[in-house]
Enzyme design. Structure first.
Site, PDB file in Angstrom:
ATOM      1  N   CYS A 112      20.083  -5.419  -3.723  1.00 15.96           N
ATOM      2  CA  CYS A 112      20.107  -5.988  -2.402  1.00 15.96           C
ATOM      3  C   CYS A 112      19.976  -7.613  -2.061  1.00 15.96           C
ATOM      4  O   CYS A 112      20.529  -8.181  -1.316  1.00 15.96           O
ATOM      5  CB  CYS A 112      18.379  -5.419  -1.911  1.00 15.96           C
ATOM      6  N   HIS A 253      16.842 -11.450   3.496  1.00 17.41           N
ATOM      7  CA  HIS A 253      16.883  -9.497   2.968  1.00 17.41           C
ATOM      8  C   HIS A 253      16.146  -9.372   4.244  1.00 17.41           C
ATOM      9  O   HIS A 253      14.662  -9.323   4.200  1.00 17.41           O
ATOM     10  CB  HIS A 253      16.627  -9.803   1.682  1.00 17.41           C
ATOM     11  N   ASN A 283      16.242  -1.143   5.926  1.00 21.26           N
ATOM     12  CA  ASN A 283      16.240  -2.197   4.631  1.00 21.26           C
ATOM     13  C   ASN A 283      17.951  -1.386   4.410  1.00 21.26           C
ATOM     14  O   ASN A 283      17.731  -0.158   4.157  1.00 21.26           O
ATOM     15  CB  ASN A 283      15.341  -2.126   3.666  1.00 21.26           C
TER      16      ASN A 283
HETATM   17  O1  UT7 Z   1      15.171  -4.255  -0.602  1.00 24.86           O
HETATM   18  C1  UT7 Z   1      14.973  -4.508  -1.807  1.00 24.86           C
HETATM   19  C2  UT7 Z   1      12.835  -4.942  -1.989  1.00 24.86           C
HETATM   20  N1  UT7 Z   1      12.189  -4.122  -1.230  1.00 24.86           N
HETATM   21  C3  UT7 Z   1      11.018  -4.324  -0.720  1.00 24.86           C
HETATM   22  O2  UT7 Z   1      11.249  -5.496  -1.397  1.00 24.86           O
HETATM   23  C4  UT7 Z   1      10.452  -3.485  -0.388  1.00 24.86           C
HETATM   24  C5  UT7 Z   1       8.809  -3.762  -1.237  1.00 24.86           C
HETATM   25  N2  UT7 Z   1       7.127  -2.837  -0.719  1.00 24.86           N
HETATM   26  C6  UT7 Z   1       7.426  -2.851   0.752  1.00 24.86           C
HETATM   27  O3  UT7 Z   1       7.722  -2.971   1.623  1.00 24.86           O
HETATM   28  C7  UT7 Z   1       5.539  -2.242   0.769  1.00 24.86           C
HETATM   29  O4  UT7 Z   1       5.070  -2.008  -0.550  1.00 24.86           O
HETATM   30  C8  UT7 Z   1       5.802  -0.670   1.276  1.00 24.86           C
HETATM   31  C9  UT7 Z   1       6.106  -1.067   2.963  1.00 24.86           C
HETATM   32  C10 UT7 Z   1       7.129   0.148   0.506  1.00 24.86           C
HETATM   33  C11 UT7 Z   1       4.310  -0.229   1.490  1.00 24.86           C
HETATM   34  O5  UT7 Z   1       3.915  -0.225   1.994  1.00 24.86           O
HETATM   35  P1  UT7 Z   1       2.195  -0.803   0.975  1.00 24.86           P
HETATM   36  O6  UT7 Z   1       1.457  -1.603   2.276  1.00 24.86           O
HETATM   37  O7  UT7 Z   1       2.837  -1.448  -0.143  1.00 24.86           O
HETATM   38  O8  UT7 Z   1       1.080   0.588   1.053  1.00 24.86           O
HETATM   39  P2  UT7 Z   1       1.415   1.179   0.026  1.00 24.86           P
HETATM   40  O9  UT7 Z   1       1.631   1.302  -1.118  1.00 24.86           O
HETATM   41  O10 UT7 Z   1      -0.016   0.776  -0.204  1.00 24.86           O
HETATM   42  O11 UT7 Z   1       0.437   2.383   0.686  1.00 24.86           O
HETATM   43  C12 UT7 Z   1      -0.231   2.614   1.334  1.00 24.86           C
HETATM   44  C13 UT7 Z   1      -0.822   4.218   1.736  1.00 24.86           C
HETATM   45  C14 UT7 Z   1      -0.395   4.963   1.089  1.00 24.86           C
HETATM   46  O12 UT7 Z   1      -1.665   5.753   1.390  1.00 24.86           O
HETATM   47  P3  UT7 Z   1      -3.353   5.605   0.648  1.00 24.86           P
HETATM   48  O13 UT7 Z   1      -2.872   6.730  -1.339  1.00 24.86           O
HETATM   49  O14 UT7 Z   1      -4.117   4.593   0.988  1.00 24.86           O
HETATM   50  O15 UT7 Z   1      -3.873   6.946   0.645  1.00 24.86           O
HETATM   51  C15 UT7 Z   1       0.316   5.949   1.252  1.00 24.86           C
HETATM   52  O16 UT7 Z   1       0.417   7.279   1.322  1.00 24.86           O
HETATM   53  O17 UT7 Z   1       0.772   4.524   2.863  1.00 24.86           O
HETATM   54  C16 UT7 Z   1       0.537   5.925   2.561  1.00 24.86           C
HETATM   55  N3  UT7 Z   1       1.846   5.450   3.259  1.00 24.86           N
HETATM   56  C17 UT7 Z   1       2.141   6.219   3.755  1.00 24.86           C
HETATM   57  N4  UT7 Z   1       2.003   6.898   5.314  1.00 24.86           N
HETATM   58  C18 UT7 Z   1       1.889   7.057   6.548  1.00 24.86           C
HETATM   59  C19 UT7 Z   1       2.931   5.391   2.743  1.00 24.86           C
HETATM   60  N5  UT7 Z   1       4.804   5.394   2.988  1.00 24.86           N
HETATM   61  C20 UT7 Z   1       3.604   6.373   4.287  1.00 24.86           C
HETATM   62  C21 UT7 Z   1       4.576   6.396   5.139  1.00 24.86           C
HETATM   63  N6  UT7 Z   1       3.474   6.843   6.435  1.00 24.86           N
HETATM   64  N7  UT7 Z   1       5.967   6.649   5.369  1.00 24.86           N
END
Ligand code: UT7
Length: 326
Positions: A112, A253, A283
């Site tokens: 990225c 970004h 993204n």
């Molecule tokens: O471009 C290069 C850099 N990339 C980035 O900067 C991305 C960085 N990361 C992020 O943007 C975020 O970490 C995410 C958007 C990927 C995830 O957000 P989060 O607040 O960190 O969520 P999480 O990974 O802690 O997941 C929370 C919950 C999980 O469920 P449990 O385990 O708490 O029951 C996931 O299974 O959300 C669940 N989950 C979803 N639920 C519905 C993950 N993806 C989805 C989804 N729909 N698409």
């Protein structure tokens, strides 16, 4: 010798994939995607559209704005993690498509941060006198490396390209600085396990075990992204003897609205000085900053002599900033 951006361009696939449509494909909701990321829809390339397709169109638009002929370009740098082929470089295919017959062309792999790394290399070519007119492009078709069964990642990414023409200039409308950083300690938090030399595409296990797809430890990446983008922005300010109050616009970004807001908060930047479009495109990795830059430019948001900050973070980890007197 100064380095001026004289043209910007972007190109996106026509097909829109909304959160509502994703709800019918995987176990997710518009509400989750919107509140956790800020993304509402993304563009998806059609059959017959490749990374070079959008890169070439974005380049043509940037050249047209700059009033530069393709033959005048000395160098093409294309940031991508989704090239048309492992080799030759997609930059060479773009060279052919646009008729930039006098250019040297190569791809740059910095995920990225690819566009910022490209700007940094281009700046040094021009300041050293090695080149006068350069195309820097970010172009991706991430929809072809995401696992459409993995809701943790597939909702985040989109396709598209952005480009700029950089020219040697005597004036003050110039790149003021570029800063690039890498931290290889964390390479395995965001990467594509398959299709390289470790898990070759020629090994059936690469496909069978779903190693062909992008994988990410989202939470860890999130924390690093905020800290790294702040660090890169502060480095740029310090190097130029400026403070946040001097910045007219920050184009970060476009990965996650929460990352953007947290970065801006740490820098003390209000939302009125932030440019975002990730709600429409998701993204797009190396393409996200040049697409946003082109939109801001064509909307007239960038005023002459305003200070523009670009800041990126991506797999590797890689991160960096560019400060521009527009
Ligand atoms: O471009 C290069 C850099 N990339 C980035 O900067 C991305 C960085 N990361 C992020 O943007 C975020 O970490 C995410 C958007 C990927 C995830 O957000 P989060 O607040 O960190 O969520 P999480 O990974 O802690 O997941 C929370 C919950 C999980 O469920 P449990 O385990 O708490 O029951 C996931 O299974 O959300 C669940 N989950 C979803 N639920 C519905 C993950 N993806 C989805 C989804 N729909 N698409």
């Amino acid at each position: 010798m100064n380095v001026r951006i004289t043209g910007t361009g972007s190109s996106l696939p026509g097909k829109i994939l909304t959160n509502a449509e994703l709800e019918t494909l995987i176990d997710t909701t518009d509400e989750w995607i919107t509140t956790r990321t800020g993304i509402k829809e993304r563009r998806i390339a059609a059959d017959g559209e490749y990374t070079s397709t959008f890169a070439a169109e974005a380049a043509r638009r940037a050249l047209a704005m700059a009033g530069v002929e393709p033959e005048e370009i000395d160098l093409i740098i294309l940031g991508t993690v989704t090239p048309d082929f492992p080799f030759p470089s997609t930059a060479c295919i773009v060279q052919d498509l646009i008729g930039a017959t006098n250019a040297t062309a190569f791809d740059l792999s910095a995920a990225c941060s690819g566009f910022i790394f490209g700007l940094s290399i281009a700046e040094k070519y021009i300041r050293s006198g090695a080149a006068k007119k350069i195309l820097v492009i970010g172009s991706e078709i991430l929809s072809r490396i995401v696992d459409w069964q993995d809701r943790n990642t597939c909702v985040l990414f989109g396709d598209g390209a952005g480009a700029v023409v950089l020219e040697a200039s005597e004036g003050d409308h110039s790149l003021l600085s570029t800063h690039t950083f890498s931290n290889g300690t964390y390479w395995n938090l965001l990467y594509q396990p398959g299709s390289g030399s470790r898990n070759p595409a020629t090994d059936s296990r690469t496909i069978d075990e779903r190693r062909i797809y992008l994988t990410m430890e989202g939470n860890d990446v999130f924390k690093h992204a905020v800290r790294a983008m702040e660090e890169a922005a502060v480095k740029a300010l310090d190097a130029n003897g400026l403070t946040t109050s001097d910045i007219s616009l920050l184009i970060p970004h476009q990965a996650n609205q929460r990352i953007i807001d947290a970065t801006a908060k740490r820098l003390g930047l209000d939302s009125g000085r932030l440019f975002t479009n990730l709600h429409r495109y998701g993204n797009t990795s190396s393409a996200s900053i040049p697409i946003a830059l082109d939109e801001a430019n064509r909307q007239g948001v960038l005023k002459p002599d305003s200070k523009l900050m670009l800041v990126a973070f991506g797999g590797g980890f890689t991160y960096g900033s560019a400060l521009i007197n527009w």
